[in-house]
Design a protein around this motif. Structure first.
Motif, PDB file in Angstrom:
ATOM      1  N   PHE A 169       0.833  -1.204   0.000  1.00 18.18           N
ATOM      2  CA  PHE A 169       0.000   0.000   0.000  1.00 18.18           C
ATOM      3  C   PHE A 169       0.871   1.258   0.000  1.00 18.18           C
ATOM      4  CE2 PHE A 169      -2.690   3.363   1.450  1.00 18.18           C
ATOM      5  CZ  PHE A 169      -3.986   3.011   1.101  1.00 18.18           C
ATOM      6  N   ASP A 170       0.589   2.150  -0.959  1.00 18.28           N
ATOM      7  CA  ASP A 170       1.334   3.399  -1.095  1.00 18.28           C
ATOM      8  C   ASP A 170       0.331   4.490  -1.469  1.00 18.28           C
ATOM      9  OD1 ASP A 170       2.973   5.539  -1.641  1.00 18.28           O
ATOM     10  OD2 ASP A 170       4.107   4.554  -3.242  1.00 18.28           O
ATOM     11  N   ALA A 171       0.004   5.331  -0.508  1.00 15.60           N
ATOM     12  CA  ALA A 171      -1.012   6.360  -0.742  1.00 15.60           C
ATOM     13  C   ALA A 171      -0.629   7.294  -1.881  1.00 15.60           C
ATOM     14  CB  ALA A 171      -1.242   7.157   0.540  1.00 15.60           C
ATOM     15  N   GLU A 172       0.646   7.577  -2.038  1.00 19.33           N
ATOM     16  CA  GLU A 172       1.093   8.481  -3.101  1.00 19.33           C
ATOM     17  C   GLU A 172       0.884   7.877  -4.482  1.00 19.33           C
ATOM     18  OE1 GLU A 172       5.070   9.747  -2.425  1.00 19.33           O
ATOM     19  OE2 GLU A 172       4.598  10.805  -0.549  1.00 19.33           O
ATOM     20  N   GLU A 173       0.820   6.557  -4.558  1.00 19.49           N
ATOM     21  CA  GLU A 173       0.631   5.877  -5.843  1.00 19.49           C
ATOM     22  C   GLU A 173      -0.784   6.088  -6.398  1.00 19.49           C
ATOM     23  OE1 GLU A 173       1.153   3.661  -9.223  1.00 19.49           O
ATOM     24  OE2 GLU A 173       2.701   4.395  -7.849  1.00 19.49           O
ATOM     25  N   ILE A 174      -1.731   6.431  -5.533  1.00 21.25           N
ATOM     26  CA  ILE A 174      -3.128   6.586  -5.970  1.00 21.25           C
ATOM     27  C   ILE A 174      -3.239   7.527  -7.158  1.00 21.25           C
ATOM     28  CG2 ILE A 174      -5.423   7.405  -5.279  1.00 21.25           C
ATOM     29  CD1 ILE A 174      -4.706   6.498  -2.408  1.00 21.25           C
ATOM     30  N   TYR A 175      -2.492   8.622  -7.122  1.00 18.21           N
ATOM     31  CA  TYR A 175      -2.588   9.623  -8.180  1.00 18.21           C
ATOM     32  C   TYR A 175      -1.514   9.449  -9.248  1.00 18.21           C
ATOM     33  CZ  TYR A 175      -5.760  11.669  -4.832  1.00 18.21           C
ATOM     34  OH  TYR A 175      -6.805  11.857  -3.962  1.00 18.21           O
ATOM     35  N   CYS A 176      -0.827   8.312  -9.217  1.00 20.92           N
ATOM     36  CA  CYS A 176       0.215   8.050 -10.203  1.00 20.92           C
ATOM     37  C   CYS A 176      -0.224   7.062 -11.275  1.00 20.92           C
ATOM     38  CB  CYS A 176       1.479   7.527  -9.511  1.00 20.92           C
ATOM     39  SG  CYS A 176       2.268   8.731  -8.409  1.00 20.92           S
ATOM     40  N   ASN A 177      -1.421   6.523 -11.151  1.00 25.71           N
ATOM     41  CA  ASN A 177      -1.935   5.619 -12.180  1.00 25.71           C
ATOM     42  C   ASN A 177      -3.398   5.955 -12.454  1.00 25.71           C
ATOM     43  OD1 ASN A 177      -3.789   3.554 -10.642  1.00 25.71           O
ATOM     44  ND2 ASN A 177      -1.927   3.666  -9.385  1.00 25.71           N
ATOM     45  N   PRO A 178      -3.886   5.699 -13.655  1.00 28.01           N
ATOM     46  CA  PRO A 178      -5.239   6.110 -14.031  1.00 28.01           C
ATOM     47  C   PRO A 178      -6.351   5.342 -13.346  1.00 28.01           C
ATOM     48  CG  PRO A 178      -4.267   4.793 -15.780  1.00 28.01           C
ATOM     49  CD  PRO A 178      -3.172   5.057 -14.785  1.00 28.01           C
ATOM     50  N   LEU A 179      -6.000   4.291 -12.623  1.00 29.53           N
ATOM     51  CA  LEU A 179      -7.012   3.480 -11.958  1.00 29.53           C
ATOM     52  C   LEU A 179      -7.184   3.847 -10.487  1.00 29.53           C
ATOM     53  CD1 LEU A 179      -6.196   0.016 -13.556  1.00 29.53           C
ATOM     54  CD2 LEU A 179      -7.880   1.719 -14.274  1.00 29.53           C
ATOM     55  N   TYR A 180      -6.388   4.807  -9.998  1.00 31.29           N
ATOM     56  CA  TYR A 180      -6.454   5.274  -8.608  1.00 31.29           C
ATOM     57  C   TYR A 180      -6.268   4.131  -7.609  1.00 31.29           C
ATOM     58  CZ  TYR A 180      -8.031   9.787 -10.369  1.00 31.29           C
ATOM     59  OH  TYR A 180      -8.095  10.987 -11.027  1.00 31.29           O
ATOM     60  N   MET A 181      -5.303   3.266  -7.896  1.00 32.76           N
ATOM     61  CA  MET A 181      -5.003   2.158  -6.991  1.00 32.76           C
ATOM     62  C   MET A 181      -3.728   2.466  -6.213  1.00 32.76           C
ATOM     63  SD  MET A 181      -5.922  -1.218  -9.290  1.00 32.76           S
ATOM     64  CE  MET A 181      -6.499  -2.263  -7.934  1.00 32.76           C
TER      65      MET A 181
END
Length: 366
Positions: A169-181
């Motif tokens: 889990f990486d909260a910063e990754e949410i906005y780094c991919n188009p699927l918001y995962m």
């Protein structure tokens, strides 16, 4: 048409249709004195805007918001706030054939059954585009809540059969991919799955999870206005939601009292805390001071290009292939919608809570 308003004190009414001139919301009950500009709202609208990836509809809309009323010199006045977003790229011609038949998985048949009439252009009020007003209002609610230290972490927990790995889990990754995962590896796997669905002219569903931190204990009422019940209603009012959970959700059916109960303890500063959070931050319909954790399950997008069986308005059995621009998956753009409805519901409950005790009234009117 009734049912376009939600809330008791912080009350919102959404208006407009998918292929009308515009869409928007009227917000009543927003406290005066809140610094508010269009950019505050636009940040939220940009998170649900179409056409940002190959996994969303290619309808090109700027979704630019205009504040029509309720502010003066950059602050709210306490009067109704009216927000409008113009529709710029509607193609009603894509929906001409739909007027004669009922699309599987859509509200076409039920609208006709209720009203004897429907706006077939993009689904009218049943379109996902109706959620723009919710997101605009949610941006304002979230800004008020942030003032009191309440924050939201919302993301795609699962897409089709692909679920995030909590160890990655990486909260910063949410906005780094188009699927918001919040899991890069899961996002890549989910993207591959969605590309296979698209190649098969198919669609996918998934789960959105929302974690609300900083909510004080004591918000909500214990009978018909339970906080979790009102959150459930708000989230279920989003089109395509078919399931809702708080905390461990349906998993509690396989638990025991010993494994499901959250033990209380007093921390080093004398504050009452819980050792676990199976309840998801709500007990007896009232917040317990822990993070509120909720999930919404979204069905696959019903508009797909594959051949489907249905009936026309004459009752004849027919085969159809739906045309137009549609999301192969709803989940990524629905992340901010779930967050917005949770923010609207929580703020309304907190405003109602100001009249719960004499002490609260004395703080205001002392």
């Amino acid at each position: 048409m009734a049912g376009s308003t939600i809330g008791n004190i912080f009350k919102i009414t959404t208006w407009g249709e998918s292929h009308g001139k515009g869409i928007g919301v009227v917000i009543d009950g927003c406290p005066a004195g809140l610094p508010l500009c269009e950019e505050d709202i636009q940040k939220y609208l940009d998170r649900r805007r179409p056409g940002q990836s190959s996994f969303s509809t290619q309808r090109q809309e700027s979704d630019s918001v205009r504040i029509l009323s309720g502010t003066f010199e950059g602050k709210t006045t306490g009067t109704p706030i009216s927000l409008m977003i113009a529709n710029e790229d509607q193609r009603s011609r894509d929906y001409g054939d739909i007027a004669t038949y009922y699309r599987p998985g859509h509200a076409d048949y039920t609208y006709d059954a209720k009203y004897g009439f429907r706006d077939y252009r993009g689904g009218g009020r049943s379109s996902g585009r109706e959620t723009i007003g919710r997101v605009a209002a949610g941006a304002i609610a979230a800004k008020i809540l942030a003032h009191f230290g309440i924050t939201f972490l919302t993301y795609s927990k699962a897409i089709g059969p692909v679920t995030i790995d909590t160890t990655r889990f990486d909260a910063e990754e949410i906005y780094c991919n188009p699927l918001y995962m919040p899991d890069a590896a899961a996002a890549a796997e989910a993207a591959d799955y969605l590309n296979r669905c698209k190649a098969e002219t198919n669609s996918a569903g998934g789960i959105v999870e929302c974690i609300i931190s900083g909510v004080p204990a004591g918000i909500g009422d214990p009978v018909f206005d339970k906080l979790d019940a009102n959150l459930a209603k708000a989230i279920f009012s989003i089109g395509a939601v078919k399931g809702f959970e708080i905390g461990d959700g349906f998993a509690v059916a396989q638990a025991t009292g010993l494994t499901n109960n959250d033990a209380f303890f007093t921390d080093s500063e004398g504050k009452i805390e819980k050792a676990t959070n199976h309840a998801g931050g709500i007990l007896g319909g009232i917040s317990d001071g822990s993070a509120i954790i909720l999930r919404a399950a979204f069905k696959p997008t019903p508009s797909i290009a594959s051949t489907q069986r249905t009936v026309n308005k004459s009752g004849e059995n027919i085969d159809i292939n739906i045309k137009g621009r549609h999301d192969p998956i709803i989940v990524p753009r629905a992340v901010v919608v779930v967050e917005s409805m949770a923010a609207i519901t929580l703020l309304d409950a907190m405003l109602q809570n100001t009249t719960a005790t004499m002490e609260s009234l004395e703080k205001i009117y002392g």
